[in-house]
Design a protein around this motif. Structure first.
Motif, short mmCIF file in Angstrom:
data_model
loop_
_atom_site.label_atom_id
_atom_site.label_comp_id
_atom_site.label_asym_id
_atom_site.label_seq_id
_atom_site.Cartn_x
_atom_site.Cartn_y
_atom_site.Cartn_z
N LEU A 22 0.86 -1.18 0.00
CA LEU A 22 0.00 0.00 0.00
C LEU A 22 0.90 1.23 0.00
O LEU A 22 1.42 1.63 1.05
N LEU A 30 -1.77 -5.17 2.04
CA LEU A 30 -3.14 -5.63 1.81
C LEU A 30 -3.08 -7.13 1.51
O LEU A 30 -2.44 -7.56 0.55
N VAL A 32 -5.16 -10.41 0.49
CA VAL A 32 -6.42 -10.78 -0.17
C VAL A 32 -6.48 -12.30 -0.28
O VAL A 32 -5.55 -12.94 -0.77
N THR A 56 -11.19 -15.37 5.34
CA THR A 56 -10.89 -14.07 5.93
C THR A 56 -11.73 -13.84 7.18
O THR A 56 -11.22 -13.44 8.23
N LEU A 77 -10.04 -3.04 8.22
CA LEU A 77 -10.78 -3.64 7.12
C LEU A 77 -11.15 -2.59 6.08
O LEU A 77 -12.08 -2.78 5.29
N ASP A 78 -10.43 -1.49 6.08
CA ASP A 78 -10.64 -0.43 5.10
C ASP A 78 -9.90 -0.81 3.82
O ASP A 78 -8.76 -0.41 3.60
N VAL A 79 -10.57 -1.62 2.99
CA VAL A 79 -9.93 -2.22 1.82
C VAL A 79 -10.66 -1.77 0.55
O VAL A 79 -11.80 -1.29 0.62
N THR A 84 -13.77 -6.30 -0.76
CA THR A 84 -14.43 -6.22 0.54
C THR A 84 -14.92 -7.61 0.96
O THR A 84 -15.49 -8.34 0.17
N ALA A 87 -10.51 -9.42 2.33
CA ALA A 87 -9.20 -8.77 2.44
C ALA A 87 -9.08 -8.02 3.76
O ALA A 87 -10.08 -7.64 4.37
N MET A 88 -7.85 -7.80 4.17
CA MET A 88 -7.58 -7.01 5.37
C MET A 88 -6.26 -6.27 5.20
O MET A 88 -5.34 -6.74 4.51
N VAL A 89 -6.17 -5.11 5.82
CA VAL A 89 -4.91 -4.38 5.89
C VAL A 89 -4.16 -4.89 7.11
O VAL A 89 -4.71 -4.97 8.21
#
Length: 392
Positions: A22, A30, A32, A56, A77-79, A84, A87-89
């Motif tokens: 990122l 990120l 996925v 996830t 979880l602002d992906v 959505t 995925a996770m940051v």
């Protein structure tokens, strides 16, 4: 669905996951989860629909339940909208080159090694054990990570010390066993045996050891039905063992050959998908599921009047009252929405819970289909019965 590639720098791509940098968030990645499935070190085709979202969400659920034992790599979880729910940051960590495997039951490669030497990764075990036997105490049996396409190598504790040093080896050993013991208790309360699992850990710049990657999913663990488990006789599984068994016993594929495995038949894909959904439903009750594309359901009155099927119209909704077994708090939860489309029932919106409501166009002509929807969604061992009726 095919998980889209994102317009971000791709750092790594494994059998199932993609890891992106990122650029606007230094030290953040990120992660996925695709719908791909692997077995015997091969990525198989086709994908298993919805699998990445379940992996996830299950990891997120376990992170929550293990937070008092170990830090984890989740940041937010602002992906991107395209991923959505799958995925996770996460933090960028210095990952240890080992998989921390814990076995509470003897099976798989551990059973094969036991048959040769009565040991697993240098740990002596009693005589007389069978495939599927429960061990007196869980054992820590690490594996050295291998390049993609090659098989990880089981190693003993002294080899682990050489790889990471004595202090880190002791921490990985203790953390792995503590996490397994907590998870095994939680799973057993829900009718699932956690036979074995693997963890991955990384290190922050300050030396803190952090739980990373996925955790306690059907991809990284063996989940067995506690009711059907018998040592030496196997058990129903809620993981990708079903795919392994099909490849080994029914596909005609020779693992020793250079040929790629055959494509999975539709019925194997469907059965595998339902096993993953069952694992999620049993363990979590569906709580907190982050949907991929869940549409908002319309507001409805809390206490509507019931009417017979011949009164159904455009403003009506179909209510499915779910009667779970007493020990199940919320048998399906938000898994229902994501499952409906995969079962081929388009144009229906679901409100979740022990009672779920279905709305959509032309419901007056779809009652038979709704009953079939309920039957398919609730065809698992946590549900006793259900009732379908119409409310305005």
């Amino acid at each position: 669905m095919v998980t889209p590639h994102l317009d971000l720098p791709l750092l790594a791509e494994g059998k199932v996951r993609r890891l992106y940098r990122l650029p606007d968030q230094p030290g953040r990645l990120l992660m996925v989860a695709t719908d791909r499935i692997s077995a015997y070190d091969h990525v198989l085709t086709p994908d298993v629909p919805g699998k990445g979202a379940i992996l996830t969400n299950m990891s997120l659920w376990w992170f929550d339940h293990l937070a008092d034992i170990v830090d984890n790599h989740l940041v937010s979880l602002d992906v991107p909208a395209e991923v959505t729910g799958r995925a996770m940051v996460v933090e960028e960590l210095d990952m240890f080159p080992v998989e921390c495997v814990v076995r509470g039951y003897l099976t798989g490669s551990g059973w094969a090694e036991y048959q040769r030497s009565h040991c697993v990764c240098g740990i002596q075990l009693p005589d007389g054990l069978q495939d599927g036997s429960r061990l007196e105490e869980p054992i820590f049996t690490p594996a050295a990570k291998a390049p993609q396409g090659e098989h990880d190598e089981n190693i003993d504790y002294l080899h682990l010390v050489k790889l990471v040093g004595p202090e880190v080896a002791a921490q990985l050993h203790d953390l792995s066993l503590r996490i397994y013991q907590r998870a095994e208790e939680i799973a057993r309360e829900r009718g699932i045996i956690l036979a074995d699992t693997k963890f991955e850990f990384g290190r922050r710049a300050d030396g803190t050891i952090v739980l990373a990657d996925e955790v306690l999913t059907p991809d990284s663990s063996r989940f067995w039905d506690a009711e059907t488990w018998r040592p030496g006789q196997g058990a129903d599984s809620f993981d990708k063992q079903y795919v392994r068994d099909w490849l080994a016993n029914e596909s005609g594929w020779d693992r020793a050959s250079d040929q790629e495995p055959p494509a999975l038949p539709d019925d194997v894909v469907t059965a595998t998908s339902r096993r993953y959904e069952e694992a999620w439903a049993r363990l979590t009750g569906g709580e907190g599921f982050v949907e991929e594309d869940a549409p908002a359901a319309p507001d409805v009155p809390d206490e509507p009047d019931s009417h017979s099927a011949d009164r159904i119209g455009a403003m009506s909704r179909v209510v499915v009252e779910v009667m779970p077994k007493p020990e199940i708090l919320d048998p399906q939860g938000k898994t229902i929405t994501s499952v409906l489309a995969r079962l081929g029932h388009d144009g229906l919106t679901v409100r979740q819970g022990k009672r779920f409501e279905i709305t959509g166009e032309g419901l007056e002509n779809r009652l038979d289909e709704i009953s079939q929807v309920a039957s398919e969604l609730l065809a698992n061992t946590v549900i006793e019965s259900f009732d379908v009726h119409v409310e305005d």
